[in-house]
Design a protein around this motif. Structure first.
Motif, PDB file in Angstrom:
ATOM      1  N   LEU A 150     -11.917  -6.115 -11.980  1.00  0.00           N
ATOM      2  CA  LEU A 150     -10.887  -5.102 -12.191  1.00  0.00           C
ATOM      3  C   LEU A 150      -9.821  -5.594 -13.154  1.00  0.00           C
ATOM      4  N   PRO A 151      -9.266  -4.713 -13.981  1.00  0.00           N
ATOM      5  CA  PRO A 151      -8.134  -5.097 -14.828  1.00  0.00           C
ATOM      6  C   PRO A 151      -6.938  -5.494 -13.954  1.00  0.00           C
ATOM      7  N   PRO A 152      -6.130  -6.442 -14.399  1.00  0.00           N
ATOM      8  CA  PRO A 152      -4.978  -6.876 -13.598  1.00  0.00           C
ATOM      9  C   PRO A 152      -4.045  -5.731 -13.212  1.00  0.00           C
ATOM     10  N   ALA A 153      -3.846  -4.763 -14.116  1.00  0.00           N
ATOM     11  CA  ALA A 153      -2.947  -3.650 -13.800  1.00  0.00           C
ATOM     12  C   ALA A 153      -3.472  -2.828 -12.631  1.00  0.00           C
ATOM     13  N   VAL A 154      -4.786  -2.699 -12.523  1.00  0.00           N
ATOM     14  CA  VAL A 154      -5.368  -1.959 -11.404  1.00  0.00           C
ATOM     15  C   VAL A 154      -5.281  -2.794 -10.130  1.00  0.00           C
ATOM     16  N   GLU A 155      -5.530  -4.089 -10.249  1.00  0.00           N
ATOM     17  CA  GLU A 155      -5.364  -4.972  -9.092  1.00  0.00           C
ATOM     18  C   GLU A 155      -3.949  -4.849  -8.527  1.00  0.00           C
ATOM     19  N   GLN A 156      -2.963  -4.752  -9.407  1.00  0.00           N
ATOM     20  CA  GLN A 156      -1.583  -4.624  -8.951  1.00  0.00           C
ATOM     21  C   GLN A 156      -1.359  -3.309  -8.223  1.00  0.00           C
ATOM     22  N   GLN A 157      -1.937  -2.228  -8.732  1.00  0.00           N
ATOM     23  CA  GLN A 157      -1.807  -0.947  -8.044  1.00  0.00           C
ATOM     24  C   GLN A 157      -2.410  -1.018  -6.642  1.00  0.00           C
ATOM     25  N   ILE A 158      -3.578  -1.611  -6.537  1.00  0.00           N
ATOM     26  CA  ILE A 158      -4.243  -1.724  -5.237  1.00  0.00           C
ATOM     27  C   ILE A 158      -3.441  -2.628  -4.303  1.00  0.00           C
ATOM     28  N   ALA A 159      -2.913  -3.727  -4.845  1.00  0.00           N
ATOM     29  CA  ALA A 159      -2.145  -4.663  -4.020  1.00  0.00           C
ATOM     30  C   ALA A 159      -0.864  -4.026  -3.495  1.00  0.00           C
ATOM     31  N   SER A 160      -0.349  -3.020  -4.184  1.00  0.00           N
ATOM     32  CA  SER A 160       0.895  -2.385  -3.752  1.00  0.00           C
ATOM     33  C   SER A 160       0.693  -1.406  -2.601  1.00  0.00           C
ATOM     34  N   LEU A 161      -0.543  -1.024  -2.313  1.00  0.00           N
ATOM     35  CA  LEU A 161      -0.808  -0.091  -1.226  1.00  0.00           C
ATOM     36  C   LEU A 161      -0.558  -0.770   0.114  1.00  0.00           C
ATOM     37  N   SER A 162      -0.062   0.002   1.072  1.00  0.00           N
ATOM     38  CA  SER A 162       0.239  -0.600   2.379  1.00  0.00           C
ATOM     39  C   SER A 162      -1.024  -1.085   3.083  1.00  0.00           C
ATOM     40  N   ILE A 163      -2.176  -0.451   2.852  1.00  0.00           N
ATOM     41  CA  ILE A 163      -3.411  -0.921   3.484  1.00  0.00           C
ATOM     42  C   ILE A 163      -3.843  -2.268   2.927  1.00  0.00           C
ATOM     43  N   SER A 164      -3.359  -2.616   1.728  1.00  0.00           N
ATOM     44  CA  SER A 164      -3.652  -3.935   1.167  1.00  0.00           C
ATOM     45  C   SER A 164      -2.655  -4.973   1.650  1.00  0.00           C
ATOM     46  N   ARG A 165      -1.450  -4.558   1.953  1.00  0.00           N
ATOM     47  CA  ARG A 165      -0.388  -5.499   2.330  1.00  0.00           C
ATOM     48  C   ARG A 165      -0.323  -5.751   3.835  1.00  0.00           C
ATOM     49  N   GLN A 222      -8.559   6.398   0.083  1.00  0.00           N
ATOM     50  CA  GLN A 222      -9.198   7.200  -0.957  1.00  0.00           C
ATOM     51  C   GLN A 222      -8.726   6.782  -2.345  1.00  0.00           C
ATOM     52  N   GLN A 223      -7.423   6.534  -2.504  1.00  0.00           N
ATOM     53  CA  GLN A 223      -6.895   6.103  -3.792  1.00  0.00           C
ATOM     54  C   GLN A 223      -7.518   4.785  -4.230  1.00  0.00           C
ATOM     55  N   ARG A 224      -7.627   3.847  -3.309  1.00  0.00           N
ATOM     56  CA  ARG A 224      -8.204   2.548  -3.649  1.00  0.00           C
ATOM     57  C   ARG A 224      -9.641   2.700  -4.108  1.00  0.00           C
ATOM     58  N   ALA A 281      -6.695   5.622  10.058  1.00  0.00           N
ATOM     59  CA  ALA A 281      -6.195   4.244  10.047  1.00  0.00           C
ATOM     60  C   ALA A 281      -7.302   3.232   9.798  1.00  0.00           C
ATOM     61  N   TRP A 282      -8.538   3.591  10.109  1.00  0.00           N
ATOM     62  CA  TRP A 282      -9.648   2.652  10.046  1.00  0.00           C
ATOM     63  C   TRP A 282     -10.504   2.800   8.787  1.00  0.00           C
ATOM     64  N   ALA A 283     -10.365   3.902   8.050  1.00  0.00           N
ATOM     65  CA  ALA A 283     -11.302   4.184   6.950  1.00  0.00           C
ATOM     66  C   ALA A 283     -11.299   3.081   5.905  1.00  0.00           C
ATOM     67  N   GLY A 284     -10.116   2.668   5.461  1.00  0.00           N
ATOM     68  CA  GLY A 284     -10.058   1.630   4.438  1.00  0.00           C
ATOM     69  C   GLY A 284     -10.647   0.318   4.906  1.00  0.00           C
ATOM     70  N   ASP A 285     -10.389  -0.062   6.156  1.00  0.00           N
ATOM     71  CA  ASP A 285     -10.941  -1.298   6.699  1.00  0.00           C
ATOM     72  C   ASP A 285     -12.454  -1.203   6.829  1.00  0.00           C
ATOM     73  N   TYR A 286     -12.947  -0.028   7.171  1.00  0.00           N
ATOM     74  CA  TYR A 286     -14.398   0.177   7.279  1.00  0.00           C
ATOM     75  C   TYR A 286     -15.077  -0.090   5.937  1.00  0.00           C
TER      76      TYR A 286
END
Length: 520
Positions: free
Chosen positions: A91-106, A151-153, A188-193
């Motif tokens: 993934l491009p770094p800018a996209v990695e940053q967007q994903i890292a900013s999501l609460s499901i990532s943090r 879904q966004q991720r 709450a579980w979809a992203g972890d799944y």
């Protein structure tokens, strides 16, 4: 010396640097002769632009100019080898940053569950009806946020990852082992799944994937196995496991097998207590059978230890080992190989794939011991798969292909418009209510209402692209040089329609609405 995986053995045999484990890995340019010998349907020379675009549309979510340059530079063999075993930093770094900013990532799942429990307790202890309503609405907004972030991720990865086959196979298995976040608290579980059960195995081994989905709380809740216990048998998960996930309808299993599988699955459930919580009290003879792994729990007190006969033979193991034995039998069944091969062929090649293609793919599944990458490689390189452009784009494919075409590598400032276009066309991730997943054929997606909605979405993509991708409105699709190589192959009617466009935005909207954009 450690044993190599089926993929490693397959890649070494073909001379490909596809996976760790080969004792001697050749340089990538050395892979071409070996792959050509094994798969004569692959051209030995560099692909023409038309051929390259066909492969990009089949293997990924839609071609971009950057993809075209990369594929033509690497050559099909090396490019396909990389797609089958991609690097982790795709993934491009800018996209990695967007994903890292999501609460499901943090926020790890244990912390998230603690937060949700606190919110539910606050609702329960509310001092007034007004406070109760306010807190309940806040809880629902939080659950909606978690589902939307998952879904966004997914959309961000599909749009921008260089590992396009990895992303497509992640979607294929998400749809195959479908859950709906409209049930209970699955938002709450979809992203972890996806993160824990699907993505790590998307190009790995089907047996591992099957076990991971079976043990995940999302699946255990969605198909009700969390409440399946001796004396209170629930057949939902057992039935869908055989009917949808593995062997398929009409493959020879019986209602007695469904019932036996339901009994085998008793005791497999969920434990949301903090790690280190003591296990439940058990009879001394059952204490060794207790298993806790993450949120998965096998509780012997809930398991049916009676004798069972499954798929024509008595079960030999007991407890959790009995579940593993049953899964091994299911995956080894020729019916499972045929079902997976057929669904992969429908997904990647054609609505009515040639029987020889399905059989060739099923053979690869069996001989590789359910290795997904080896199975997909056999499918993609089979002579029967040489016909391109026959697969209708379902809504997700359509929106992602159009967006990737317009963006051409530019990073969207916000993924929500893309997700909303997918929702508008009726194929949002984790949103299919019944466990068979979204349909895969043209007849399911080509009705008048769908087409009208697609034309509307095409206009929105063309109109919003200047803001979404920070693009010059005078330099939209009509200024992308690589598109000329694709448009040369389009019908005179489509080219005539494009020639009548009033401005770049109108040209882009017309392009995205052409019949050629509806197929891959």
């Amino acid at each position: 010396m450690r044993q190599m995986s089926p993929l490693a053995r397959w890649s070494c045999a073909l001379g490909l640097s596809l996976a760790a484990g080969c004792t001697s890995l050749p340089a990538m340019h050395g892979a071409a002769p070996a792959l050509q010998a094994a798969h004569p349907s692959l051209p030995e020379t560099r692909l023409s632009p038309t051929e390259a675009l066909q492969w990009l549309d089949r293997v990924g979510w839609g071609a971009t100019g950057q993809d075209l340059v990369e594929l033509q530079h690497l050559g099909l063999k090396s490019w396909l080898a990389w797609q089958l075993a991609p690097a982790p930093d795709a993934l491009p770094p800018a996209v990695e940053q967007q994903i890292a900013s999501l609460s499901i990532s943090r926020q790890p799942m244990p912390a998230l569950l603690q937060e949700l429990d606190a919110r539910r307790l606050a609702v329960k202890n509310a001092v007034s009806p007004e406070d109760k309503t306010r807190l309940q609405q806040a809880l629902q907004r939080r659950l909606n946020q978690l589902g939307t972030e998952a879904q966004q991720r997914f959309v961000l990865r599909a749009l921008y990852s260089r590992a396009q086959l990895q992303e497509k196979m992640s979607w294929f298995w998400l749809n195959h082992f479908s859950i709906s976040m409209r049930k209970a608290d699955l938002r709450a579980w979809a992203g972890d799944y996806e993160e824990q059960a699907i993505r790590p195995h998307a190009l790995g081994n089907f047996r591992d994937l099957l076990g991971a989905t079976l043990r995940h709380p999302a699946m255990l809740r969605y198909l009700d196995n969390a409440s399946n216990a001796v004396g209170r048998i629930n057949e939902n998960h057992a039935r869908e496991l055989l009917e949808l996930h593995t062997m398929g309808v009409g493959s020879g299993y019986t209602q007695a097998d469904v019932q036996a599988m339901a009994r085998i699955l008793t005791g497999a459930g969920i434990n949301l207590q903090p790690a280190g919580t003591p296990p439940p009290r058990l009879q001394p003879k059952r204490q060794a059978d207790y298993l806790r792994s993450g949120f998965f729990e096998f509780n012997p007190a809930r398991h049916d230890y009676g004798p069972k006969r499954f798929l024509g033979r008595p079960m030999q193991a007991h407890g959790m080992a009995e579940i593993e034995e049953a899964l091994d039998r299911i995956v080894a069944s020729p019916a499972t190989a045929r079902l997976i091969a057929y669904k992969l062929a429908v997904f990647l090649v054609a609505d009515e794939p040639p029987p020889a293609l399905v059989e060739r793919t099923a053979l690869a599944f069996r001989t590789s011991h359910a290795d997904i990458a080896a199975t997909v490689a056999a499918l993609l390189t089979a002579p029967e798969a040489a016909h391109f452009g026959q697969k209708y784009r379902d809504p997700l494919h359509y929106v992602l292909a159009c967006t990737r075409l317009v963006a051409n590598g530019r990073i969207a400032a916000d993924a929500m418009p893309v997700l909303n276009w997918v929702r508008r066309l009726g194929q949002a991730p984790y949103a299919h209510e019944t466990p068979e997943g979204y349909p895969l054929r043209q007849s399911d997606w080509a009705g008048p209402g769908q087409m009208a909605a697609r034309f509307e979405v095409a206009r929105q993509i063309a109109t919003r692209s200047t803001l979404l991708f920070r693009a010059d409105p005078k330099a939209l699709l009509s200024e992308q040089d690589w598109l000329g190589q694709r448009l040369d192959q389009w019908s005179p009617a489509s080219q005539a329609a494009l020639a009548q466009a009033r401005d770049p935005v109108d040209w882009s909207a017309l392009l995205l609405s052409t019949p050629e954009m509806m197929y891959r």
